[in-house]
Design a protein around this motif. Sequence first.
Motif, PDB file in Angstrom:
ATOM      1  N   ASP A 109     -10.868  -7.382  39.985  1.00  0.00           N
ATOM      2  CA  ASP A 109     -11.799  -8.509  40.032  1.00  0.00           C
ATOM      3  C   ASP A 109     -11.243  -9.626  40.911  1.00  0.00           C
ATOM      4  O   ASP A 109     -11.972 -10.237  41.704  1.00  0.00           O
ATOM      5  N   GLY A 149      -8.899 -13.927  36.333  1.00  0.00           N
ATOM      6  CA  GLY A 149     -10.194 -13.270  36.438  1.00  0.00           C
ATOM      7  C   GLY A 149     -11.354 -14.130  35.987  1.00  0.00           C
ATOM      8  O   GLY A 149     -12.506 -13.725  36.084  1.00  0.00           O
ATOM      9  N   ASP A 167      -8.592  -6.332  35.864  1.00  0.00           N
ATOM     10  CA  ASP A 167      -8.554  -7.769  36.120  1.00  0.00           C
ATOM     11  C   ASP A 167      -8.093  -8.060  37.547  1.00  0.00           C
ATOM     12  O   ASP A 167      -8.619  -8.955  38.213  1.00  0.00           O
TER      13      ASP A 167
END
Length: 617
Positions: free
Chosen positions: A549, A342, A546
């Motif tokens: 993302d 991420g 995460d």
Amino acid sequence: MIRRPNSPARLVPYTGLVCIIVLCISPVFLNGYLLYVATVAAIYALAGVGMNVLHGYAGQISIGHGAFFAIGAYVTGILTVDHGWPAIATVVPAVLITAGLGAVMCLPALRLSRWYLGMITLAMAVVIDDLIASDQSVTGGGSGLIGIPPVSAFGHDFTAVEIYLLFAALVAIALLLTRNLRRSPKGLAMVAIRESEIAAESVGVSVVRTKFLAFVLSAALAGLGGVLWAVLNGAITPDQFNTNLSILFLLIVLIGGDGRLFAPILGVIVLQVMPESLTVLSTYRELVYGALLLVIALFSPSGLAGLWTDTLVPAVRGVWERARGTRPRRDTADSSSRVRVGSDVVAQKRLTTLPTLSNSNPAALSLNGVTMVFGGLRAVSNVTLDVRAGSTHGLIGPNGSGKTTLLNVVSGIYRPTSGAVLVDGEPITQHSAAARARAGIARTFQLPRLLDREDVITNLVVGAHRLRHGSTAQWIVRTAQARRDEMMQVDRALSWLDFMGVTHLQKRRAGDLSHGDKRLIEVGRAMMSEPRLLLLDEPAAGISHDEIDRLADLIRALQSTNMTIILVEHHLDLVTSLSEQLTVMNTGGLVASGIPSEVIKESAVIEAYMGKSSLGR
């Protein structure tokens, strides 16, 4: 498929091949009855190789392959006894006739589920058995055919050892060719059908044609086994080819490990060679044999070959890696990559290493009055929508609003009750899902549909099906062009894994991956086809922040290729940040469509998501 690192651990799987070679050669030093048993085992193994193509690769069930075995034997018997042909000259016509019969037999059942196919093949096998037993003029009826000449060439009659070596060589050739088939686009298409017919169609696989090919090849190998049976025994009768023989062929593959290369050999050893070898135990023979089968069923449901490749080989490799100190610790193998992925540094790296896409012609999609009715349920109602080429179009709505059904209509899984689907102004409403995939429409699914038994590299290479060409024969003999194509697709798959930051997963079985990794691999598989239109069905469902993302970075990178994307998603922040246009559905119809920032503020959208009471607050 995977290029493994150089290490002594790499040699572990090949010890299985060495063991098989030893088992195949050792009967040469036998004589009499045990040599005959080994020769019969080679014949059954050849038929088992064919069954492995049909059941192990393509996932289809046949309980009538004994009929193909019988046809091959009787063609040889008729041509040699009644027409004076030498035995070796009957091989080609026997195999061709058997393959043709297999083509005719499977046609009525190709669009049915695997168990219906099994029932139909069983019924047709019973019919063929009755015809053979009742026809006195051609097949000899219940008395069969006697006087089939032995194997000979250039005036030399083969000895028992030479016959065994010949039959074993044919089995080895069949194993080599089916190994090549398994690595070919056709073989990977069969594997995709075994795991999920819908997923197979989504990458451009013609399910009916692929099943047809698997059935014909399987029937041809069974017919060849029948030829060998006839020339070995010199006489054939109908009672040699009953239903038990068909069940035996299926059990050979199941016990050996369906879909594994050496499954037929291992299955024959357990089901044919071992019972005869246990005669020394006399009274306890059946007890020991039954106990062995029970142990296999309980502790190795994937068969003996599965026990070797899935349990013993990884264990030995793990010991070797730990001894060398090269085995990564569990707490740093996967979790660390997810933490780092991420970050801006890794995200930037992925953007700069985006694999090259040769396609630069994004598709424009139009839906005109599309309606989809299931019985009394109207899942999609009179939807008219235009998606501009090269844009990202978001599609949102509460659960049950018809979003996934609409994607299924676009991708061809469903054919709409009414209305039209057009790509670049050309109607595709009547096209199959496979035809649409071959035209450049790729998709992911609400629940990931991967080939769970295969590794990640194979899952990605399957996605390139529409881009791979060449005849089946070219792939089976693995010409230089076929090898180059395979390596090119593996390299492309590795580049996509590197782009997505999951190169460390390349050797992992897809079924063992986390849900988030499965989502990424499915996107990678879709991108391997270089699509003109990409349909993403709730790709962020069930994954962590995460991973969301990471997914957002991935979609933004794909947007840079000017590809047309339709994104179905419940995460409003994600879909509104990525979409140029946003469409809202509710109860099968369209509620609103336009610029995302404006659409989500409309009262009809708020009502669809939160109810009427929320409007007055």
